[in-house]
Design a protein around this motif. Structure first.
Motif, PDB file in Angstrom:
ATOM      1  N   SER A  33      -7.231  -0.767   7.570  1.00  0.00           N
ATOM      2  CA  SER A  33      -8.499  -1.209   6.978  1.00  0.00           C
ATOM      3  C   SER A  33      -9.485  -1.650   8.043  1.00  0.00           C
ATOM      4  O   SER A  33     -10.664  -1.794   7.750  1.00  0.00           O
ATOM      5  CB  SER A  33      -8.279  -2.310   5.942  1.00  0.00           C
ATOM      6  N   LYS A  63       1.034   0.177  15.207  1.00  0.00           N
ATOM      7  CA  LYS A  63       0.536   1.449  14.663  1.00  0.00           C
ATOM      8  C   LYS A  63       0.570   2.533  15.730  1.00  0.00           C
ATOM      9  O   LYS A  63       0.994   3.662  15.479  1.00  0.00           O
ATOM     10  CB  LYS A  63      -0.888   1.266  14.118  1.00  0.00           C
ATOM     11  N   MET A  67       0.820  -1.212   0.000  1.00  0.00           N
ATOM     12  CA  MET A  67       0.000   0.000   0.000  1.00  0.00           C
ATOM     13  C   MET A  67       0.857   1.267   0.000  1.00  0.00           C
ATOM     14  O   MET A  67       0.605   2.193  -0.763  1.00  0.00           O
ATOM     15  CB  MET A  67      -0.940   0.002   1.223  1.00  0.00           C
ATOM     16  N   GLU A 127      -0.725  -4.080   9.800  1.00  0.00           N
ATOM     17  CA  GLU A 127      -2.039  -3.935  10.447  1.00  0.00           C
ATOM     18  C   GLU A 127      -2.015  -4.533  11.862  1.00  0.00           C
ATOM     19  O   GLU A 127      -2.542  -5.629  12.100  1.00  0.00           O
ATOM     20  CB  GLU A 127      -3.101  -4.623   9.568  1.00  0.00           C
ATOM     21  N   ASP A 175      10.479   3.671   5.514  1.00  0.00           N
ATOM     22  CA  ASP A 175      10.284   2.296   5.995  1.00  0.00           C
ATOM     23  C   ASP A 175      11.359   2.042   7.037  1.00  0.00           C
ATOM     24  O   ASP A 175      12.271   2.853   7.227  1.00  0.00           O
ATOM     25  CB  ASP A 175      10.396   1.298   4.832  1.00  0.00           C
TER      26      ASP A 175
HETATM   27  P1  NAD Z   1       2.901  -4.656   3.890  1.00  0.00           P
HETATM   28  O1  NAD Z   1       3.229  -5.711   4.867  1.00  0.00           O
HETATM   29  O2  NAD Z   1       3.035  -4.921   2.454  1.00  0.00           O
HETATM   30  O3  NAD Z   1       3.788  -3.370   4.205  1.00  0.00           O
HETATM   31  C1  NAD Z   1       4.039  -2.884   5.467  1.00  0.00           C
HETATM   32  C2  NAD Z   1       5.366  -2.146   5.423  1.00  0.00           C
HETATM   33  O4  NAD Z   1       5.505  -1.413   6.607  1.00  0.00           O
HETATM   34  C3  NAD Z   1       6.590  -3.053   5.308  1.00  0.00           C
HETATM   35  O5  NAD Z   1       7.403  -2.618   4.221  1.00  0.00           O
HETATM   36  C4  NAD Z   1       7.307  -2.853   6.636  1.00  0.00           C
HETATM   37  O6  NAD Z   1       8.723  -2.935   6.517  1.00  0.00           O
HETATM   38  C5  NAD Z   1       6.863  -1.474   6.999  1.00  0.00           C
HETATM   39  N1  NAD Z   1       6.949  -1.136   8.417  1.00  0.00           N
HETATM   40  C6  NAD Z   1       6.684  -1.895   9.481  1.00  0.00           C
HETATM   41  N2  NAD Z   1       6.891  -1.170  10.618  1.00  0.00           N
HETATM   42  C7  NAD Z   1       7.263   0.071  10.233  1.00  0.00           C
HETATM   43  C8  NAD Z   1       7.619   1.267  10.915  1.00  0.00           C
HETATM   44  N3  NAD Z   1       7.661   1.294  12.245  1.00  0.00           N
HETATM   45  N4  NAD Z   1       7.937   2.356  10.181  1.00  0.00           N
HETATM   46  C9  NAD Z   1       7.935   2.319   8.853  1.00  0.00           C
HETATM   47  N5  NAD Z   1       7.631   1.206   8.156  1.00  0.00           N
HETATM   48  C10 NAD Z   1       7.303   0.102   8.843  1.00  0.00           C
HETATM   49  O7  NAD Z   1       1.433  -4.192   4.269  1.00  0.00           O
HETATM   50  P2  NAD Z   1       0.320  -3.514   3.346  1.00  0.00           P
HETATM   51  O8  NAD Z   1      -0.484  -4.581   2.719  1.00  0.00           O
HETATM   52  O9  NAD Z   1       0.929  -2.477   2.511  1.00  0.00           O
HETATM   53  O10 NAD Z   1      -0.598  -2.846   4.442  1.00  0.00           O
HETATM   54  C11 NAD Z   1      -0.267  -1.644   5.102  1.00  0.00           C
HETATM   55  C12 NAD Z   1      -1.514  -1.048   5.731  1.00  0.00           C
HETATM   56  O11 NAD Z   1      -2.501  -0.795   4.725  1.00  0.00           O
HETATM   57  C13 NAD Z   1      -2.190  -1.942   6.743  1.00  0.00           C
HETATM   58  O12 NAD Z   1      -2.696  -1.161   7.774  1.00  0.00           O
HETATM   59  C14 NAD Z   1      -3.309  -2.590   5.963  1.00  0.00           C
HETATM   60  O13 NAD Z   1      -4.396  -2.997   6.747  1.00  0.00           O
HETATM   61  C15 NAD Z   1      -3.713  -1.441   5.057  1.00  0.00           C
HETATM   62  N6  NAD Z   1      -4.395  -1.838   3.839  1.00  0.00           N
HETATM   63  C16 NAD Z   1      -3.982  -2.907   3.131  1.00  0.00           C
HETATM   64  C17 NAD Z   1      -4.656  -3.265   1.963  1.00  0.00           C
HETATM   65  C18 NAD Z   1      -4.198  -4.439   1.152  1.00  0.00           C
HETATM   66  O14 NAD Z   1      -4.982  -4.951   0.348  1.00  0.00           O
HETATM   67  N7  NAD Z   1      -2.956  -4.860   1.280  1.00  0.00           N
HETATM   68  C19 NAD Z   1      -5.762  -2.517   1.547  1.00  0.00           C
HETATM   69  C20 NAD Z   1      -6.159  -1.400   2.278  1.00  0.00           C
HETATM   70  C21 NAD Z   1      -5.463  -1.070   3.439  1.00  0.00           C
END
Ligand code: NAD
Length: 715
Positions: free
Chosen positions: A430, A408, A325, A403, A344
């Motif tokens: 989400s 968070k 995302m 998530e 990140d």
């Molecule tokens: P992901 O696991 O692909 O990415 C998460 C990233 O966050 C990783 O690169 C990780 O290294 C990084 N991270 C972890 N801790 C961190 C910190 N303290 N500081 C900076 N970076 C950090 O996850 P995603 O699928 O991209 O989801 C991210 C958010 O978006 C979640 O809250 C999820 O619920 C939401 N979301 C996801 C989707 C989906 O379909 N994947 C859709 C809508 C919303």
């Protein structure tokens, strides 16, 4: 001055030329509303009675030529009977015909967008000169309609039936080069040469150097096709279009049938056929739904404009987390011009985020939608980082880390100390409550949800979630940022699942109940896809991710235990326990293989059936009606609740959320429009039929009241 009205003026200019200029007072664009039609009638009558006029030049006093009919007038007009609608269209055609039949040559100078009725006005003139910046087309099918002011009659006679079918059935806005190539216009010139070129061509016609009479006669005659050619062109087109529209969009087929019926007729009879076809389409539920969507979109744009007045600009943004995302958000922000920091904690994460952006941009360049140089500019707008340095001048931040509420909360608290006091902080969560995340923040008024959908660059919706303490200025700022990113923001209030997931999970719950009772998930998918969803529920869960689905379902069950807490083990949970997470790991309800283009292709997997066998009843055939009812009722009731609880302001926004967020079939207009189409009394009766299935199928008191009073969402 030959004529002066509220939308049109007619003046003598040089050499016996009368200039008929569209310039609707009090509006930024020209459109064919009631006033304009009345004016056109009067203006044509004034020209008819003036023997000094040797030729008529049609122009626009605005940047656009004419954008089309005034769609806001359709609502009332289409409440009338089919016969009355046909009579109304026939009346408009009397006016267009009177213009076409003027005893002098006519020419339209197309300076800007000329769509629908606007382009039909151009077609009614003998000659057309177009600016290279203008666009023309007949987009009526996008509203579930077909042209009604002579488009299906004149266009095939001007550019040939095969071209006209493409123009009318695709409803595209055509650029000048295409219009010239297909013969829809006689010349294309640079914008600043338009008037000069138009006057010169009209003078040639007046002087008898151009055979304008022949051009006019061609438009009024039968179509030049023999029976065999006619069969080939129309039948082939009908077959092709039927395949494309899957029987869900009747307008293009009706337009082809009308053109075919009228092929052997002169103008007046052909126009009668068109009026009948138009009136028939105007009464379909599909056109009502599609016109409704247009109106909803207008409402959203208006709301965004109002928010824009109090929004603070986002000149520099930041995203935390460079995952699926975060990477997508950074790409979209940079693409649309807002520089963004992408932070990140892991180098690998950043590399992944950047390579995703790179891939998407390379594809744009490959498709010639972007120049290589621009690609560099966009990439330069993404600043990858592992630290909070340079966060002191960031205006808006989107948190998109894993998530997990604990992670968070920690990240948000840390972030609050690294940015300015007025920086707006958002979370792309989400499922986690915005109020919960705001609880320990120092400035909860500057915090809210900004929920993007996956894949970010494709999905138009952004849910903006207002927490209890969020300030309206923060909401406005994030609405403006989402709009600047080219997205459609919908503002909702905080609750489990927000709007989109809150109504999607009851739908999945309906699906789970069907499986428990012996339905085949493939059969359910087929029925719901035929209903109009891009994918059925089993396939959708595989695409979303079964793990994500199970997790979100737990949040919903905790938030709304009365209806969302299941008393049985679902097939989805079985998939999860067996690590079948869907497309992401190649197995879920289906199995995923890679096709020749490298894209995942779903295939049936007996193993999935074997695994769920212990939790489902013996296989049973369900008819489509029951499958639809059992999936749709829980979704519809939940949207009613969201409206009643003020989670979302209006049925218009609720419906747009579903269309943009989950691919609700556009020709059904959204869940509220769907209930309107069924009728609330019928809908409530249908719910009662399934009362034994529990609270998911129990309509609200307000729904019963609406049913009793004959009320609907859209009046
Ligand atoms: P992901 O696991 O692909 O990415 C998460 C990233 O966050 C990783 O690169 C990780 O290294 C990084 N991270 C972890 N801790 C961190 C910190 N303290 N500081 C900076 N970076 C950090 O996850 P995603 O699928 O991209 O989801 C991210 C958010 O978006 C979640 O809250 C999820 O619920 C939401 N979301 C996801 C989707 C989906 O379909 N994947 C859709 C809508 C919303």
């Amino acid at each position: 001055m030959i004529y002066e009205g509220k939308a049109i003026t007619v003046n003598m200019i040089e050499g016996g030329i009368a200039e008929l200029k569209f310039d609707l007072q009090g509006d930024s664009v020209n459109k064919f509303n009631r006033v304009t039609l009345e004016d056109l009638q009067a203006a044509v009558a004034a020209v008819q009675g003036n023997s000094d006029v040797k030729g008529v030049l049609v122009t626009s006093g605005k940047d656009v030529f004419i954008v089309g009919a005034d769609i806001t007038e359709f609502g009332d007009a289409f409440k009338k009977s089919e016969e009355e609608i046909a009579a109304w269209v026939a009346q408009a055609n009397v006016i267009f015909n009177a213009f076409e039949d003027l005893p002098v040559p006519t020419l339209t100078a197309i300076n800007g967008i000329a769509l629908g009725g606007g382009f039909e006005m151009c077609l009614a003139s003998d000659l057309r000169v177009m600016s290279d910046k203008a666009k023309v087309g007949l987009p009526e099918v996008k509203l579930g309609l077909m042209p009604g002011f002579g488009g299906t009659v004149r266009l095939p006679r001007v550019i040939g039936a095969d071209n006209a079918i493409e123009w009318i059935c695709m409803g595209a806005e055509n650029r000048a080069d295409k219009a010239l190539k297909d013969g829809a216009v006689d010349a294309v010139v640079a914008a600043d040469k338009l008037r000069e070129a138009a006057v010169a061509m009209l003078q040639s016609a007046i002087a008898g150097e151009l055979n304008w009479q022949a051009r006019r006669e061609e438009k009024k005659a039968k179509l030049k096709l023999n029976a065999m050619e006619s069969m080939m062109v129309f039948e082939t087109a009908k077959g092709f279009v039927a395949g494309q529209t899957k029987g869900q969009y009747p307008a293009p087929i009706e337009a082809i049938k009308t053109m075919q019926k009228a092929a052997g007729q002169g103008r007046d009879k052909a126009l009668e056929a068109e009026a009948k076809g138009f009136a028939k389409l105007a009464k379909t539920t599909e056109s009502q739904a599609l016109i409704g969507l247009f109106m909803n979109d207008q409402l959203l744009k208006k709301k965004a404009k109002v928010y824009g007045k109090t929004a603070k600009p986002t000149k520099k943004a930041a995203v935390l987390g460079a995952g699926i995302m975060g990477g997508g958000i950074a790409y979209q922000s940079a693409l649309k011009g807002t520089p963004i920091m992408m932070k990140d904690i892991a180098e690998a994460g950043i590399e992944l985020g950047l390579s995703e952006a790179n891939k998407l941009l390379a594809k744009r360049v490959e498709k010639k939608r972007m120049k290589p140089l621009e690609m560099g500019d966009v990439l330069n707008r993404i600043r990858p980082t592992l630290s909070y340095a340079e966060f002191n001048d960031v205006d808006t931040v989107v948190e998109a880390v894993v998530e997990n509420p604990k992670v968070k909360k920690m990240v948000l608290a840390e972030l609050e100390d690294k940015v300015r006091e007025e920086t707006i902080i958002t979370s792309n969560t989400s499922t986690i409550s915005i109020d919960l995340l705001a609880a320990d923040l120092k400035r909860p008024e500057n915090f809210l949800g900004m929920h993007f959908f996956n894949p970010v660059h494709m999905m138009p919706l952004v849910e903006i979630i207002r927490g209890k303490k969020t300030s309206e200025e923060a909401v406005a700022t994030v609405v403006a940022y989402a709009t600047a990113m080219g997205k459609t923001p919908i503002v909702v209030n905080d609750c489990p699942g927000f709007l989109v997931n809150r109504v999607l999970f009851p739908y999945f719950a309906g699906f789970a109940g069907l499986l428990r009772d012996g339905a085949d998930f493939q059969a359910v998918d087929k029925v719901m896809e035929k209903f109009g969803f891009p994918m059925g529920p089993a396939y959708l869960l595989d695409v979303v991710g079964i793990d994500t689905g199970v997790h979100a379902n737990e949040v919903m069950a905790e938030g709304f235990p009365d209806r969302m807490k299941a008393d049985f083990k679902s097939a989805m949970e079985v998939m999860y326990e067996n690590k079948r997470y869907g497309q992401k790991n190649g197995v879920g309800f289906y199995k995923y293989e890679t096709d020749k283009k490298g894209k995942p292709k779903k295939v049936v997997d007996q193993a999935a059936y074997d695994l769920i066998a212990p939790v489902v009843a013996e296989r049973k055939e369900y008819d489509a009606e029951e499958i639809i009812a059992r999936c749709m009722i829980p979704m519809c009731i939940e949207i009613a609740r969201c409206l009643e609880e003020g989670i979302v302001d209006t049925p218009n926004e609720a419906d747009m959320g579903l269309i943009f967020g989950i691919g609700f079939p556009p020709f059904r207009g959204g869940a509220c429009r769907y209930m309107d189409t069924v009728g609330m009394a019928n809908f409530v009766a249908l719910c009662d039929k399934f009362a034994s299935l529990g609270n998911l199928y129990k309509p609200t008191d307000r729904m019963r009241e609406m049913a009793a009073n004959g009320e609907s969402y859209f009046g």
